[in-house]
Design an enzyme around this catalytic site. Sequence first.
Site, short mmCIF file in Angstrom:
data_model
loop_
_atom_site.label_atom_id
_atom_site.label_comp_id
_atom_site.label_asym_id
_atom_site.label_seq_id
_atom_site.Cartn_x
_atom_site.Cartn_y
_atom_site.Cartn_z
N GLU A 153 14.52 -28.82 2.63
CA GLU A 153 14.65 -27.91 1.49
C GLU A 153 14.60 -26.49 2.05
O GLU A 153 13.56 -26.04 2.54
CB GLU A 153 13.51 -28.11 0.49
CG GLU A 153 13.71 -27.23 -0.74
CD GLU A 153 12.48 -27.10 -1.61
OE1 GLU A 153 11.38 -26.94 -1.10
OE2 GLU A 153 12.65 -27.15 -2.84
N GLU A 182 4.63 -30.96 -9.12
CA GLU A 182 6.06 -30.64 -9.19
C GLU A 182 6.43 -29.98 -7.87
O GLU A 182 6.14 -28.81 -7.65
CB GLU A 182 6.32 -29.66 -10.35
CG GLU A 182 5.79 -30.12 -11.70
CD GLU A 182 6.63 -31.22 -12.34
OE1 GLU A 182 7.64 -31.62 -11.74
OE2 GLU A 182 6.25 -31.67 -13.44
N LYS A 212 -3.68 -19.75 -11.15
CA LYS A 212 -3.49 -18.99 -9.92
C LYS A 212 -2.01 -18.88 -9.62
O LYS A 212 -1.32 -19.86 -9.40
CB LYS A 212 -4.19 -19.63 -8.72
CG LYS A 212 -4.33 -18.58 -7.62
CD LYS A 212 -4.38 -19.09 -6.22
CE LYS A 212 -3.07 -19.38 -5.56
NZ LYS A 212 -2.18 -18.22 -5.30
N CYS A 231 14.08 -25.11 -7.56
CA CYS A 231 13.67 -26.44 -7.10
C CYS A 231 14.73 -27.49 -7.40
O CYS A 231 14.89 -28.45 -6.67
CB CYS A 231 12.34 -26.83 -7.75
SG CYS A 231 12.38 -26.81 -9.54
P1 NAD Z 1 3.80 -22.98 -1.94
O1 NAD Z 1 3.47 -24.42 -1.91
O2 NAD Z 1 3.74 -22.21 -0.67
O3 NAD Z 1 2.83 -22.21 -2.96
C1 NAD Z 1 2.73 -22.57 -4.31
C2 NAD Z 1 1.39 -22.10 -4.86
O4 NAD Z 1 0.35 -22.82 -4.20
C3 NAD Z 1 1.09 -20.63 -4.62
O5 NAD Z 1 0.40 -20.11 -5.72
C4 NAD Z 1 0.19 -20.67 -3.40
O6 NAD Z 1 -0.64 -19.54 -3.28
C5 NAD Z 1 -0.61 -21.91 -3.69
N1 NAD Z 1 -1.23 -22.54 -2.52
C6 NAD Z 1 -0.86 -22.46 -1.23
N2 NAD Z 1 -1.70 -23.18 -0.45
C7 NAD Z 1 -2.61 -23.74 -1.29
C8 NAD Z 1 -3.72 -24.60 -1.10
N3 NAD Z 1 -4.08 -25.06 0.12
N4 NAD Z 1 -4.44 -25.00 -2.18
C9 NAD Z 1 -4.07 -24.58 -3.42
N5 NAD Z 1 -3.04 -23.74 -3.66
C10 NAD Z 1 -2.30 -23.33 -2.60
O7 NAD Z 1 5.23 -22.89 -2.61
P2 NAD Z 1 6.12 -21.59 -2.81
O8 NAD Z 1 6.72 -21.20 -1.51
O9 NAD Z 1 5.36 -20.58 -3.58
O10 NAD Z 1 7.26 -22.14 -3.79
C11 NAD Z 1 8.40 -22.78 -3.36
C12 NAD Z 1 8.28 -24.28 -3.50
O11 NAD Z 1 8.01 -24.61 -4.86
C13 NAD Z 1 9.57 -25.00 -3.17
O12 NAD Z 1 9.26 -26.13 -2.38
C14 NAD Z 1 10.11 -25.43 -4.53
O13 NAD Z 1 10.93 -26.56 -4.54
C15 NAD Z 1 8.84 -25.68 -5.26
N6 NAD Z 1 9.10 -25.66 -6.69
C16 NAD Z 1 9.08 -26.85 -7.35
C17 NAD Z 1 9.37 -26.88 -8.71
C18 NAD Z 1 9.36 -28.18 -9.47
O14 NAD Z 1 9.29 -28.12 -10.69
N7 NAD Z 1 9.41 -29.33 -8.83
C19 NAD Z 1 9.67 -25.69 -9.38
C20 NAD Z 1 9.67 -24.50 -8.68
C21 NAD Z 1 9.39 -24.50 -7.31
#
Ligand code: NAD
Length: 487
Positions: free
Chosen positions: A379, A242, A169, A276
């Site tokens: 962040e 992650e 997803k 990230c």
């Molecule tokens: P997000 O948590 O809002 O969404 C990430 C994914 O999770 C999306 O596909 C979203 O639709 C899904 N999602 C949202 N709610 C959910 C739920 N209740 N159950 C299951 N899936 C759900 O994050 P974002 O805004 O898309 O991305 C930014 C974040 O990602 C930042 O915090 C960044 O640091 C992090 N990130 C971490 C890494 C790493 O490797 N540590 C890498 C890239 C991004």
Amino acid sequence: MRIDHLINGEHVPGRDYFETVNPATQEVLAEVARGGAAEVDAAVAAAKAAFPAWSKRPAAERAAILHKLGDAIARTVPAIAKTETEDTGQPIAQTGKQLVPRSADNFHYFAEMCVRTDGHTYPTPTHLNYTLYHPVGVCALIAPWNVPFMTATWKIAPALAFGNTAVLKMSELSPLTAARLGRMALDAGVPPGVLNIVHGYGAEAGEPLCRHPDVRAISFTGSTATGNRIVHAAGLKKFSMELGGKSPFIVFDDADPKRALDAAVFMIFSNNGERCTAGSRILVQKTIYAEFTAKFAERARRIGVGDPLDENTIIGPMISPSHLAKVRRYIELGVAEGATRLVDGTEPPPLAGALARGNFVGPTVFADVDNRMGIAQDEIFVPVACLIPFTDEADAIAKANDISYGLSSYVWSENIGRAHRVAAAVEAGMCFVNSQNVRDLRQPFGGTKASGTGREGGTWSYEVFLEPKNVCVSLGSHHIPHWGAPP
Ligand code: NAD
């Protein structure tokens, strides 16, 4: 254009659709199927049905298919990179030269690994223990919007290589390149049902996927808040989480000043600051703070903001209007908290034509930041740099660790002892010494504290995508102590 789900090798139309837009222009790029529990159920059922045959295929056969997919990606880099840039706003120089080529490497790398997966032996005088690695089953792979194609391949490649099947997803904000990847996987010979893609919002599609009882492992990349929600909702499963970061970039006064400056600028402003592992807390020793800060601000002022399809652009648009609003809120917060705003990116120079409607923000630099300020602790995930002074090594370590996150870290010092001491003391999953973030696919990638659990990369990916089984074989000469003589 319409983007449908991919379930059991078929393009399954949505019962409803949402739009994905180009953040540089607000132009609608595609209508995307809006999945929910019904599509998740169908996709998990397809993955479960495909698992026995795929997991039993000899690893060399799975590897051959994944190499083919890697080759196909490598041949298609310009087209994928353009779509990725249009869907995310990530500059083409990054998507075309780094992120999409790396995605092809992910397949080649894990294809090589899966034919070399071996176990351990633990011999004793009476028994021989050995370990077998088995695939886990159906894996839920969930990706964020910032580098979606690379992240999707970073998860799909090990999941499939090790014999699992998957339901992917993507973020609702950037689903396009992964949809293309699904078609490419089928063309490369990935059997129907082995890789399924359900599009949709987190609460509607992501949550039922994580809760699904037939999903055995979850590899999630996204925010700490969502990671926490998933762990609570999913119950007993294998997790790789992650999550977010606010990584310290520590510059001592004995660092190579030019290289440290280059890397500091790169680590906060590359990938639009939507990264990230961004070095978003730049800790600089007081003895060089004034000079470093002035030079850093000067470099930030020269960074090109604009059309992400232009090879010279460093910062493209933020992913969404709400993310742009968040940047602006935090820039105001920094001023209110008393930090010195040396460069203000709130209103970058206006752009012409359709780009005038883009979510653009320029690089922003705050100096005299206290590590306890909101701009230093949260962040923000944008091109906002916080320059924080420190006095000595102990102060640098204390400030670096005074944060809920622990993803990456950067240490700059030509004093070899100090560099090793600080690398050991900093609370983070990764530490780069006198270097920007340079990835080796063998290294454990992941974070500590609020930045997540589990590691992926190399054999570290076994943690989530393989189950070790211990087999204990009697060598025939023992009997159970204190239970009498053997019959
Ligand atoms: P997000 O948590 O809002 O969404 C990430 C994914 O999770 C999306 O596909 C979203 O639709 C899904 N999602 C949202 N709610 C959910 C739920 N209740 N159950 C299951 N899936 C759900 O994050 P974002 O805004 O898309 O991305 C930014 C974040 O990602 C930042 O915090 C960044 O640091 C992090 N990130 C971490 C890494 C790493 O490797 N540590 C890498 C890239 C991004």
